[in-house]
Scaffold this active site. Structure first.
Site, PDB file in Angstrom:
ATOM      1  N   ILE A 170      -7.482  55.831  34.354  1.00 37.49           N
ATOM      2  CA  ILE A 170      -6.761  56.892  34.973  1.00 37.49           C
ATOM      3  C   ILE A 170      -5.801  58.035  33.580  1.00 37.49           C
ATOM      4  CG2 ILE A 170      -4.428  57.063  35.583  1.00 37.49           C
ATOM      5  CD1 ILE A 170      -7.085  56.018  37.938  1.00 37.49           C
ATOM      6  N   HIS A 187     -10.579  43.567  38.790  1.00 38.60           N
ATOM      7  CA  HIS A 187     -11.108  43.380  37.485  1.00 38.60           C
ATOM      8  C   HIS A 187     -11.376  42.394  37.906  1.00 38.60           C
ATOM      9  CE1 HIS A 187     -12.680  44.594  33.800  1.00 38.60           C
ATOM     10  NE2 HIS A 187     -12.413  43.047  33.352  1.00 38.60           N
TER      11      HIS A 187
HETATM   12  C1  GAR Z   1     -15.671  45.486  41.077  1.00 38.67           C
HETATM   13  O1  GAR Z   1     -16.432  44.910  41.114  1.00 38.67           O
HETATM   14  C2  GAR Z   1     -14.671  45.525  40.526  1.00 38.67           C
HETATM   15  O2  GAR Z   1     -13.797  44.203  40.023  1.00 38.67           O
HETATM   16  C3  GAR Z   1     -15.229  46.197  39.168  1.00 38.67           C
HETATM   17  O3  GAR Z   1     -16.570  47.490  40.160  1.00 38.67           O
HETATM   18  C4  GAR Z   1     -17.033  46.398  40.862  1.00 38.67           C
HETATM   19  C5  GAR Z   1     -17.106  47.102  42.177  1.00 38.67           C
HETATM   20  O4  GAR Z   1     -17.994  47.072  43.236  1.00 38.67           O
HETATM   21  N1  GAR Z   1     -14.726  46.642  38.634  1.00 38.67           N
HETATM   22  C6  GAR Z   1     -14.049  47.410  37.113  1.00 38.67           C
HETATM   23  O5  GAR Z   1     -15.153  46.717  36.577  1.00 38.67           O
HETATM   24  C7  GAR Z   1     -13.326  47.904  37.041  1.00 38.67           C
HETATM   25  N2  GAR Z   1     -13.019  47.798  35.345  1.00 38.67           N
HETATM   26  P1  GAR Z   1     -17.331  47.529  44.864  1.00 38.67           P
HETATM   27  O6  GAR Z   1     -18.408  49.342  44.591  1.00 38.67           O
HETATM   28  O7  GAR Z   1     -18.955  46.996  45.604  1.00 38.67           O
HETATM   29  O8  GAR Z   1     -16.187  47.404  45.541  1.00 38.67           O
END
Ligand code: GAR
Length: 185
Positions: free
Chosen positions: A91, A107
């Site tokens: 962001i 996260h």
């Molecule tokens: C999730 O595991 C979230 O924690 C991660 O991306 C994935 C999205 O999954 N976010 C990060 O790593 C942010 N640094 P989704 O699209 O199935 O919700």
């Protein structure tokens, strides 16, 4: 009813869970903002009847312009919370200045360990036995904002990476809607 906006870049399983558990009950999920054309989260939104905004950074002269374009849409919605759910961009200062204290992120690691784009992979490569999930406020750093809540589990002997990943996602789908509901109270 209070409105929230979800930002996602990929599959959108967290977005879908948030809609299923909270939309129309605890809050209105007024908009999905997605920065990746063709991302599966957009398809999920269509099936769930949630409005979408697809914006690509490359179509703007700067990140500031990109974020100003997003803000124009957010101002119509007046969201109580901006919920990052697999939004894989930092962001920038424009969005942060407008909504600081109202942007949260999930996260897939126990911050401050393993920040960044591949929290699960980094934790597995390190060989941790305890894994988990963090929900935190967003500030200008990479996953450095104040922690709101965390949950964890101990990897079983012989647990595969796939099994650990599935446990992380199951925790996310439980934790994130609960935290959002709490914050909106
Ligand atoms: C999730 O595991 C979230 O924690 C991660 O991306 C994935 C999205 O999954 N976010 C990060 O790593 C942010 N640094 P989704 O699209 O199935 O919700």
């Amino acid at each position: 009813m209070k409105r929230i906006v979800v930002f996602a870049s990929g599959s959108g399983s967290n977005f879908e869970t948030i809609v299923q558990k909270l939309h129309g009950k605890v809050c209105e999920v007024a908009l999905l903002v997605c920065d990746k054309p063709g991302a599966y989260c957009l398809e999920r939104a269509e099936k769930l009847g949630i409005a979408t905004l697809q914006v690509s950074l490359k179509d703007f002269a700067s990140k500031a312009d990109y974020e100003l374009a997003i803000i124009k849409h957010l101002q119509k919605v007046e969201p109580e919370l901006i919920v990052l759910a697999g939004y894989m961009k930092l962001i920038g200062e424009v969005l942060l200045a407008e909504y600081e204290g109202k942007i949260i992120n999930i996260h897939p690691a126990l911050l401050p360990a393993f920040p960044g784009a591949d929290g699960i992979g980094d934790a597995l490569r390190y060989g941790v036995r305890v894994m988990g999930v963090t929900v935190h406020y967003v500030d200008a750093g990479v996953d450095t904002g104040r922690i709101i809540d965390q949950d964890s589990f101990k990897r079983a002997d012989g647990e595969t990476e796939q099994q650990s990943k599935e446990k992380i996602h199951a925790i996310e789908h439980d934790l994130y809607p609960r935290v959002i509901e709490q914050l909106l109270k």
